[in-house]
Motif scaffolding. Structure first.
Motif, short mmCIF file in Angstrom:
data_model
loop_
_atom_site.label_atom_id
_atom_site.label_comp_id
_atom_site.label_asym_id
_atom_site.label_seq_id
_atom_site.Cartn_x
_atom_site.Cartn_y
_atom_site.Cartn_z
N SER A 161 0.86 -1.31 0.01
CA SER A 161 -0.10 -0.14 0.02
C SER A 161 0.91 1.50 0.02
O SER A 161 2.07 1.02 0.26
CB SER A 161 -1.07 0.21 1.19
N MET A 162 0.27 2.31 -0.24
CA MET A 162 1.11 3.71 -0.16
C MET A 162 1.36 4.20 1.25
O MET A 162 1.81 5.41 1.47
CB MET A 162 0.50 4.70 -0.91
N GLY A 163 0.92 3.46 2.15
CA GLY A 163 0.98 4.04 3.51
C GLY A 163 -0.24 4.85 4.11
O GLY A 163 -0.32 5.22 5.36
N VAL A 164 -1.04 5.33 2.98
CA VAL A 164 -2.31 6.13 3.18
C VAL A 164 -3.71 5.26 2.75
O VAL A 164 -3.49 4.55 2.01
CB VAL A 164 -1.93 7.51 2.72
N PRO A 165 -4.70 5.80 3.22
CA PRO A 165 -5.90 5.22 2.63
C PRO A 165 -5.67 5.42 1.12
O PRO A 165 -5.51 6.70 0.37
CB PRO A 165 -7.01 6.09 3.09
N GLY A 166 -6.30 4.28 0.43
CA GLY A 166 -6.14 4.30 -1.09
C GLY A 166 -5.92 2.97 -1.62
O GLY A 166 -6.10 1.73 -0.89
N PRO A 167 -5.43 2.65 -2.70
CA PRO A 167 -5.41 1.55 -3.30
C PRO A 167 -4.19 0.41 -2.54
O PRO A 167 -3.38 0.94 -2.12
CB PRO A 167 -4.72 1.57 -4.68
N CYS A 168 -4.52 -0.80 -2.40
CA CYS A 168 -3.57 -1.64 -1.89
C CYS A 168 -4.04 -3.06 -2.52
O CYS A 168 -4.76 -3.25 -3.44
CB CYS A 168 -3.57 -1.69 -0.51
N GLY A 169 -2.85 -3.95 -2.33
CA GLY A 169 -3.03 -5.29 -2.79
C GLY A 169 -1.93 -6.41 -2.56
O GLY A 169 -0.90 -5.83 -2.06
N PRO A 170 -2.08 -7.53 -2.61
CA PRO A 170 -1.05 -8.55 -2.38
C PRO A 170 0.07 -8.48 -3.70
O PRO A 170 -0.26 -7.83 -4.81
CB PRO A 170 -1.69 -10.02 -2.58
N CYS A 171 1.23 -8.96 -3.32
CA CYS A 171 2.20 -8.82 -4.33
C CYS A 171 2.86 -10.38 -4.91
O CYS A 171 2.53 -11.28 -3.98
CB CYS A 171 3.52 -8.15 -3.77
N SER A 172 3.38 -10.31 -5.83
CA SER A 172 4.04 -11.66 -6.20
C SER A 172 5.35 -11.25 -6.71
O SER A 172 5.57 -10.50 -7.43
CB SER A 172 3.43 -12.44 -7.39
N ARG A 208 -7.53 0.18 1.21
CA ARG A 208 -7.11 0.07 2.75
C ARG A 208 -8.00 1.40 3.19
O ARG A 208 -7.93 2.31 2.71
CB ARG A 208 -5.83 -0.14 2.96
N GLY A 209 -7.94 1.31 4.57
CA GLY A 209 -8.60 2.52 5.34
C GLY A 209 -7.38 3.06 6.17
O GLY A 209 -6.14 2.77 5.92
N GLU A 210 -7.88 3.91 7.18
CA GLU A 210 -6.80 4.80 8.04
C GLU A 210 -6.25 3.87 8.95
O GLU A 210 -6.86 2.71 9.51
CB GLU A 210 -7.69 5.71 8.88
N GLY A 211 -4.94 4.29 9.46
CA GLY A 211 -4.41 3.48 10.81
C GLY A 211 -3.76 2.34 10.54
O GLY A 211 -3.72 1.93 9.18
N GLY A 212 -3.35 1.82 11.49
CA GLY A 212 -2.31 0.55 11.35
C GLY A 212 -1.12 0.62 11.00
O GLY A 212 -0.55 1.73 10.86
N THR A 213 -0.09 -0.49 11.03
CA THR A 213 1.13 -0.49 10.99
C THR A 213 1.46 -1.06 9.41
O THR A 213 0.41 -1.07 8.72
CB THR A 213 1.90 -1.51 11.87
#
Length: 889
Positions: A161-172, A208-213
């Motif tokens: 993820s970019m570290g902020v709310p927005g697009p995210c997803g698994p990697c290969s 993804r949403g706000e917060g978390g590590t």
């Protein structure tokens, strides 16, 4: 396979697969969150965030990247680089996992004769996210990788993820097995030194949403259109295909190491403890030299904060590493030449800018060599004083003095202290640097538009760019597309509201290219009126008019009249065209290397930053002004036209600093060959309309960058009128003709200096006489004779130092302390001097000063035999004198 060939094969592979090739963006983007571009996907962030619509659903690029968090690790390991090239292929809602995996696998494993890299497929180990059954199935069932060579890994390793709310997803990720000589078997999970990652495929399928590590944050749900972002490390693949142990032995970095070996007489890879330290320095030189060249080519210059500080730090680490390897002559020019020779096949701009890149780097080396010579003496004194005081920590004030007086960056002080077995009071240094750091932070916050703000304008960005009509008219009909206030869109704006108004078309120029924004009005036929005080671009395409509603109300959809303040525009065009004239004149006087490094122009005023290694002489400044005004008098036609970028460059058009150009560019030509530049600003119709140009001054703004400022038009005339009136007043006061004023002033200045010298001599004689009498009041405390007194007011620290050393000499071989204080303009300078016998008895002037300084509200320091300081509390002098006497006891 050479690195340039690796790059070409990657791009050819994806272009053949329907991707649009995108040239590498500059290392510096208009992104307040980034110092430098640090990943291949950064230029595409607006597409992934949904802020802009891509022109093509498939893209490929090889992006220049710089990461500076691990500068201290560079060279110590062979895995860290500050500059690297990230090859990527991107899909914006087009293809997804199956195609992305197939594209990567075919390029890596296809035979060289078929355009691939020819890597043995049995050496490749894919990894997938823990629950990504789809990706594993594609690798296993469609690509044919045995299940035992596919490993599942957790969120930390295989989720992006970019570290902020927005697009995210698994990697290969795809790893290459370097063989048993590099580590244990078992795949990436067992040993990432043996199995090195060469490709990462990011499947953006969730939000993804706000917060978390980094490896624990809420997943809100799937994206409506999944995207693909993949990256292949060019340098890592080059290491594999060239059969070398690490990136420093590849064709792009090893030549720099070879150059360093030739210049220093040391051998790389010689082994042994000393050999390891030498190898680290060789790698620092190779890495930093390449990064520095790439940064300078993107118009970054050495400075004391932000990007300029990073560049300065890299260049200074090169210089110091070369010195520690044994170089006793300048080396930077050779390193730069080597980097340009190896990198220019991929980046032709390096060859075009070779002379200016070299000049910038060499000038910084010359300045730092002087810094090393002067600052090293102060550093050695700080080390001695620290050890004499029985400490292992260099004070923050010493570190600050090194920085403030000699330009020593704190990281260099830390490195040198560690080599001497000492540490540094970093907190003390940080406290003293607080004001400079606040300025740097304030500058960073000065960015006018960030990603958070751009998201409000997303719907306008998707509609396409604002039509600018201001080249042909000052008043235009327009429609209100949107109103933004308080970070939110709103349907209406009423009297007193301060809002941003978005129009479909506008004659008001938005700030860019060094030209300040127009001011003007937006009005309706119903009587609504808004005063426009600024115009800014969002994502370089949508104009937002910063306005205050003065009458009526504005509603989205209103048909309005947008008007430029004609007097303001006239002054702005004079300033902008004047900037082009001054730039052309500077190139005539200084040569083609005096390229633009920044500019700002507003009505009646301009400033122009240019590359030069020294100040203009009086004769050169006069010549630049004369050439500029001759061009004004010649009344050259100002001709503008659009053409292709390559055609414009072939015609000799100059590109303006900080601008990114598309395939079609606007050329502003003044007087044929006199000035021809790529420019999107507004200009006068002919050079005579600029009016007289008066250079106000010239100064340095950064290493290798100078600045001239000037008035134009009526402001120039008014300035000259003020100067003429001032000269007349001085002439009248001195009772001499105007042409004789300089000589008369010089005579008066000389007489004043003579009088000041006489006064200083009288004051010094009086001080010596006063100090001599102090010896009569000397006290013997134990075995030590103490001369401690407050002398007459008005003595400087230098005066006190001279008197203290004189009195110390009079004490001869006996143990003695001389401590003198004075009060000057509310300050309390003080000096402590010790005889040799006092030092042998265990006393230290520096320690005494450190003890007494707080009593007068000050600080100070120095050597064991002589130290000084300054305070702000004269009432504490009596206490300070008492402490001096206590020190003797």
């Amino acid at each position: 396979m050479q690195t340039h060939e690796i790059r070409k094969r990657f791009l050819d592979h994806f272009v053949a697969a329907g991707h649009t090739e995108i040239p590498s963006a500059s290392l510096v983007l208009d992104d307040p969150n980034l110092l430098f571009v640090n990943a291949g996907m950064v230029p595409f962030k607006p597409y992934f965030l949904g802020e802009r619509t891509p022109e093509s659903p498939r893209a490929t690029s090889i992006q220049k990247c710089v990461r500076t968090l691990d500068i201290e690790e560079v060279g110590i390991t062979t895995r860290h680089n500050t500059f690297f090239q990230m090859a990527g292929n991107f899909s914006f809602g087009d293809y997804f996992k199956r195609e992305a995996i197939a594209f990567a696998w075919s390029l890596l494993t296809n035979p060289v004769a078929d355009g691939g890299f020819g890597i043995d497929p049995t050496r490749l180990w894919p990894t997938v996210y823990l629950d990504d059954d789809e990706a594993e199935a594609i690798w296993r069932d469609e690509i044919g990788v045995p299940a035992e060579r596919i490993q599942r890994r957790g969120m930390k390793d295989n989720y992006w993820s970019m570290g902020v709310p927005g697009p995210c997803g698994p990697c290969s990720e795809i790893f290459y097995d370097r063989g048993p000589e590099y580590g244990v078997e078992g795949g990436p999970e067992a040993d990432e030194d043996r199995y090195i990652e060469i490709w990462n495929l990011v499947f953006m399928q969730n939000e993804r949403g706000e917060g978390g590590t980094k490896d624990d944050y809420p997943i809100l749900g799937p994206l409506p259109r999944p995207n693909i972002d993949t990256g292949m490390g060019i340098e890592r693949v080059a290491t594999i295909l060239q059969g070398v142990d690490n990136v420093y032995e590849t064709d792009l970095l090893k030549p720099v190491i070879d150059t360093a070996a030739r210049l220093t007489g040391r051998a790389y890879g010689a082994g042994g403890e000393d050999g390891h330290a030498a190898d680290v320095r060789f790698r620092v030189i190779a890495d930093h030299a390449r990064t520095a060249v790439m940064l300078i080519s993107d118009e970054i210059t050495p400075g004391n904060d932000g990007r300029g500080y990073v560049l300065r730090r890299l260049l200074r680490r090169i210089v110091r590493s070369a010195r520690l390897l044994g170089a006793d002559q300048p080396t930077m020019g050779d390193f730069v030449d080597t980097v340009i020779a190896t990198m220019s096949p991929s980046y032709p701009v390096l060859a075009e800018k070779a002379s200016s890149i070299r000049a910038t780097a060499v000038a910084e080396e010359q300045a730092f060599l002087r810094t090393l010579a002067d600052g090293s003496k102060l550093f050695d004194e700080a080390v001695t004083a620290t050890r004499d005081a029985g400490s292992t920590v260099i004070t923050g004030s010493k570190a600050f003095a090194l920085h403030d007086t000699y330009g020593f960056p704190i990281d260099l002080t830390l490195e040198m202290a560690a080599e001497a077995g000492l540490s540094v009071d970093e907190q003390g240094f940080t406290d003293l640097m607080a004001e400079q750091r606040r300025r740097a932070q304030a500058d960073a916050k000065g960015k006018k538009t960030g990603h958070a703000e751009e998201s409000v304008y997303r719907e306008f960005l998707d509609r396409g760019p604002t039509e600018f009509t201001g080249f042909d008219e000052l008043v235009s009909d327009a429609t209100v597309l949107g109103i933004v206030g308080g970070g939110l869109t709103r349907p209406v704006a009423t009297v007193g509201d301060q809002v941003d108004i978005v129009l479909d078309r506008t004659p008001l120029y938005a700030e860019s290219g060094g030209q300040m924004a127009d001011i003007g009005t937006i009005s309706t036929s119903a009587g609504a009126r808004a005063r426009v005080t600024d115009v800014q671009k969002v994502a370089k395409s949508v104009y937002r008019h910063v306005a205050t509603v003065e009458a009526g109300e504005f509603v989205v959809g209103d048909v309005v009249l947008a008007a430029v303040d004609p007097q303001y525009r006239r002054g702005a065009t004079q300033g902008h065209s004047g900037t082009h004239l001054v730039g052309a004149a500077l190139r005539q006087v200084l040569g083609s290397g005096a390229t633009q490094a920044g500019s700002l122009n507003r009505p009646g005023y301009l400033r122009f930053d240019f590359r030069a290694q020294g100040p203009l002489s009086d004769a050169q400044r006069a010549e630049v002004e004369d050439i500029t005004n001759s061009a004004v008098e010649s009344d050259h036609e100002v001709h503008t036209f659009e053409t292709g970028l390559d055609e414009a460059k072939a015609m000799g058009a100059m590109a303006l600093f900080g601008e990114n150009y598309g395939d079609r560019v606007r050329v502003v030509e003044i007087g044929g060959p006199f000035s021809m530049e790529l420019c999107g600003g507004t200009h006068v119709g002919s050079s005579a309309q600029v009016g007289p140009v008066t250079l106000l001054g010239e100064s340095s703004v950064a290493s290798g960058v100078r600045r001239v400022e000037a008035y134009v038009g009526l402001d120039s005339y008014r300035h000259l009128a003020r100067e003429r009136a001032l000269l007349a007043a001085v002439s009248s006061t001195l009772k001499v003709p105007g042409e004789e004023v300089p000589d008369r002033v010089a005579t008066l200045v000389e007489r004043l200096r003579d009088a000041e010298k006489s006064l200083e001599k009288l004051k010094a004689d009086a001080a010596r006489a006063s100090a001599a009498s102090v010896l009569d009041d000397a006290e013997r405390i134990g075995d030590t004779l103490v001369v401690a007194a407050r002398l007459a007011d008005g003595l400087s620290g230098g005066d006190l130092r001279a008197l203290a050393t004189d009195l110390r000499a009079r004490l001869g071989s006996q143990a003695g302390i001389v401590a003198l204080f004075s009060v000057t303009d509310g300050k309390v300078p003080f000096v402590v001097a010790l005889t040799g016998a006092a030092r042998d008895a265990g006393l230290s002037a520096g320690a005494i000063v450190g003890d007494v300084a707080p009593t007068v509200g000050g600080r100070g320091g120095g050597k064991p035999d002589l130290a000084q300081g300054s305070g702000t509390d004269p009432d504490g002098i009596a206490t300070a004198l008492a402490r001096v006497r206590q020190a003797a006891g």
